[in-house]
Motif scaffolding. Structure first.
Motif: not given
Length: 315
Positions: A267-284
């Motif tokens: 579902g969409a919530v899990f997609v969003l969570a994955f995108w947030v994790k990806t952004l966090w990982f490669y930003a911080f």
């Protein structure tokens, strides 16, 4: 040095005809290490090798092998692990397989692995504990999340302690020494060849779950695979992990295919969570702005159903 073991298949195994499928690409030395181990298994009727257009002499070596239990096909182009397992599983059904034993070329089943797996007759899609070649007595090759828990574990001892009747129900590392029944393959089909690599195994597992397949890891059975320290990299102050890879090809496929898998099965919530994790990982966690841009292109391609973008990273 390749040597054919002194072993011959039994005329009729009680579990039916067992066919091993190996996908290989430019790792001839590792393939030469694996094949004698498989041929030493008398319960394996045939070994089907899918050569993904290797350039290191693999195709020529296989063509001259002269071992009747080993059949090989060389693809016209590299179709990745996803394409290789798609074609290999279809081929195994053509060869009248009742059980298909799946693996890459860089792994090796440890002694007794297949016999321990075959002791279970109540499963549809099951496999061994996949241990790190560098430390097979203690370390898992791939970190896993145990059923009903949020913590990801890396140690074999944690898996052994969590086993119920020798199993971890609902958990398996697909395409790493797993067995799959002919009945299940006929019900759910083959891996998605267009995924190329990374995520095709998860998609097949989740598809099997949705079909009601009986899935488990047999903890006593062991399968050795080279480990990388990048899988399961801690992030967000140790609260979760991320499957980082230095390979642009692997990351692109992971970001694209994981977006597709999560949207389809979670579902969409899990997609969003994955995108947030990806952004966090490669930003911080491991700052790489270019990797964020790659991730975005891959995720959008996944949402559009475009499975061609990985080709720019092929060499």
């Amino acid at each position: 040095m390749y040597a054919v073991p002194d072993a011959s298949p039994t005329p009729a195994d009680p579990r039916g005809r067992i066919v091993a499928v190996v996908v290989t690409f430019d790792r001839l030395a590792l393939l030469q290490r694996l094949l004698p181990v498989l041929l030493a298994e008398p319960r394996v009727a045939e070994v089907l090798v899918v050569d993904n257009a290797s350039t290191d002499g693999t195709g020529a070596w296989l063509a001259g092998l002269g071992e009747p239990r080993v059949l090989s096909r060389t693809s016209a182009e590299n179709t990745g692990g996803a394409g290789g397992f798609h074609d290999g599983m279809a081929w195994a059904l053509e060869r009248d397989a009742d059980l298909i034993w799946l693996m890459d070329d860089d792994a090796v089943p440890l002694p007794g692995c297949l016999d321990l797996l075959l002791e279970r007759d109540d499963l549809d899609f099951w496999g061994p504990a996949v241990v790190a070649e560098q430390d097979p007595q203690r370390r898992l090759c791939f970190p896993i999340r145990l059923p009903g828990r949020t913590r990801v574990v890396h140690d074999l001892a944690d898996v052994e302690a969590a086993a119920v009747d020798g199993l971890i129900p609902g958990v398996v590392i697909p395409f790493n020494g797993v067995l799959v029944t002919r009945d299940l393959v006929e019900r759910i089909g083959f891996p998605r060849a267009e995924f190329f690599i990374w995520g095709d195994d998860v998609e097949y597992l989740w598809r099997a779950e949705r079909a009601g397949a009986r899935i488990a890891t047999v903890v006593a059975a062991r399968f050795s695979n080279p480990a990388t320290d990048d899988l399961g990299t801690p992030m967000m102050f140790g609260r979760t992990t991320y499957n980082h890879t230095p390979s642009e090809l692997k990351h692109y496929c992971m970001a694209r295919n994981n977006t597709v898998n999560l949207r389809t099965y979670r579902g969409a919530v899990f997609v969003l969570a994955f995108w947030v994790k990806t952004l966090w990982f490669y930003a911080f966690t491991r700052p790489r702005p270019a990797r964020i841009a790659t991730s975005a292109r891959a995720a959008l391609a996944g949402l559009r159903g475009d499975f061609t973008g990985h080709r720019r990273y092929l060499r």
